[in-house]
Design a protein around this motif. Structure first.
Motif, mmCIF file in Angstrom:
data_model
loop_
_atom_site.group_PDB
_atom_site.id
_atom_site.type_symbol
_atom_site.label_atom_id
_atom_site.label_comp_id
_atom_site.label_asym_id
_atom_site.label_seq_id
_atom_site.Cartn_x
_atom_site.Cartn_y
_atom_site.Cartn_z
ATOM 1 N N ASP A 1 -3.247 5.245 12.337
ATOM 2 C CA ASP A 1 -3.119 5.949 11.060
ATOM 3 C C ASP A 1 -1.848 5.554 10.321
ATOM 4 O O ASP A 1 -1.822 5.488 9.105
ATOM 5 C CB ASP A 1 -3.132 7.463 11.271
ATOM 6 N N ASP A 2 -0.776 5.293 11.033
ATOM 7 C CA ASP A 2 0.470 4.888 10.404
ATOM 8 C C ASP A 2 0.306 3.560 9.678
ATOM 9 O O ASP A 2 0.750 3.388 8.554
ATOM 10 C CB ASP A 2 1.593 4.765 11.436
ATOM 11 N N TYR A 3 -0.339 2.611 10.327
ATOM 12 C CA TYR A 3 -0.575 1.316 9.694
ATOM 13 C C TYR A 3 -1.550 1.436 8.533
ATOM 14 O O TYR A 3 -1.421 0.763 7.528
ATOM 15 C CB TYR A 3 -1.091 0.295 10.712
ATOM 16 N N SER A 4 -2.516 2.314 8.681
ATOM 17 C CA SER A 4 -3.501 2.532 7.628
ATOM 18 C C SER A 4 -2.842 3.071 6.359
ATOM 19 O O SER A 4 -3.132 2.615 5.258
ATOM 20 C CB SER A 4 -4.568 3.509 8.124
ATOM 21 N N LYS B 1 -0.772 0.374 4.771
ATOM 22 C CA LYS B 1 -1.674 -0.572 4.105
ATOM 23 C C LYS B 1 -2.142 -0.009 2.756
ATOM 24 O O LYS B 1 -2.199 -0.730 1.762
ATOM 25 C CB LYS B 1 -2.869 -0.868 5.002
ATOM 26 N N LYS B 2 -2.453 1.276 2.719
ATOM 27 C CA LYS B 2 -2.881 1.907 1.468
ATOM 28 C C LYS B 2 -1.770 1.866 0.420
ATOM 29 O O LYS B 2 -2.015 1.581 -0.747
ATOM 30 C CB LYS B 2 -3.316 3.352 1.710
ATOM 31 N N ILE B 3 -0.552 2.148 0.841
ATOM 32 C CA ILE B 3 0.586 2.118 -0.084
ATOM 33 C C ILE B 3 0.820 0.695 -0.579
ATOM 34 O O ILE B 3 1.038 0.468 -1.775
ATOM 35 C CB ILE B 3 1.850 2.696 0.595
ATOM 36 N N ALA B 4 0.742 -0.274 0.318
ATOM 37 C CA ALA B 4 0.931 -1.673 -0.067
ATOM 38 C C ALA B 4 -0.144 -2.112 -1.064
ATOM 39 O O ALA B 4 0.151 -2.802 -2.057
ATOM 40 C CB ALA B 4 0.915 -2.569 1.164
ATOM 41 N N MET B 5 -1.373 -1.711 -0.829
ATOM 42 C CA MET B 5 -2.459 -2.066 -1.754
ATOM 43 C C MET B 5 -2.257 -1.395 -3.108
ATOM 44 O O MET B 5 -2.465 -2.009 -4.146
ATOM 45 C CB MET B 5 -3.827 -1.671 -1.170
ATOM 46 N N TRP B 6 -1.830 -0.139 -3.095
ATOM 47 C CA TRP B 6 -1.578 0.576 -4.339
ATOM 48 C C TRP B 6 -0.472 -0.120 -5.138
ATOM 49 O O TRP B 6 -0.601 -0.315 -6.335
ATOM 50 C CB TRP B 6 -1.195 2.025 -4.031
ATOM 51 N N LEU B 7 0.594 -0.511 -4.456
ATOM 52 C CA LEU B 7 1.686 -1.211 -5.131
ATOM 53 C C LEU B 7 1.237 -2.577 -5.653
ATOM 54 O O LEU B 7 1.629 -2.989 -6.752
ATOM 55 C CB LEU B 7 2.878 -1.366 -4.186
ATOM 56 N N LEU B 8 0.405 -3.269 -4.890
ATOM 57 C CA LEU B 8 -0.125 -4.562 -5.337
ATOM 58 C C LEU B 8 -0.962 -4.383 -6.594
ATOM 59 O O LEU B 8 -0.799 -5.122 -7.570
ATOM 60 C CB LEU B 8 -0.957 -5.206 -4.223
ATOM 61 N N PHE B 9 -1.856 -3.401 -6.597
ATOM 62 C CA PHE B 9 -2.692 -3.152 -7.773
ATOM 63 C C PHE B 9 -1.864 -2.705 -8.970
ATOM 64 O O PHE B 9 -2.159 -3.069 -10.106
ATOM 65 C CB PHE B 9 -3.797 -2.139 -7.472
ATOM 66 N N LEU B 10 -0.829 -1.927 -8.734
ATOM 67 C CA LEU B 10 0.066 -1.520 -9.810
ATOM 68 C C LEU B 10 0.739 -2.747 -10.422
ATOM 69 O O LEU B 10 0.782 -2.910 -11.644
ATOM 70 C CB LEU B 10 1.124 -0.540 -9.293
#
Length: 84
Positions: A7-10, A13-22
């Motif tokens: 869950d920690d990695y998940s 990963k979600k935060i990294a994807m959100w920042l990438l999309f931003l």
């Protein structure tokens, strides 16, 4: 030594994807705004929906287009981006 849960990695990963999309969104909007300004405001000959606002923008230093016009432009650009 404690192991990280999946869950920690998940969540990372979600935060990294959100920042990438931003970041992609900021770059895409900046490029789109530049293209609109350049081609509809400077290169395009004749009248168009953008030309009058653009000329006012250059003649009055404090001029900002009304909010409803910005919303219409944003919806138009968003629709075009969804099509392509």
């Amino acid at each position: 030594m404690e192991f990280h849960k999946l869950d920690d990695y998940s969540s990372i990963k979600k935060i990294a994807m959100w920042l990438l999309f931003l970041f992609i969104g900021i770059i895409t909007w900046t490029f789109t705004e530049y293209m609109l300004h350049r081609f509809l405001g400077h290169v395009h000959k004749g009248k168009n929906f953008f030309k009058a606002e653009h000329l006012t923008h250059h003649s009055k230093a404090n001029y900002f287009a009304p909010a409803y016009k910005k919303v219409i432009a944003a919806l138009f650009v968003s629709a075009l981006m969804l099509l392509f």
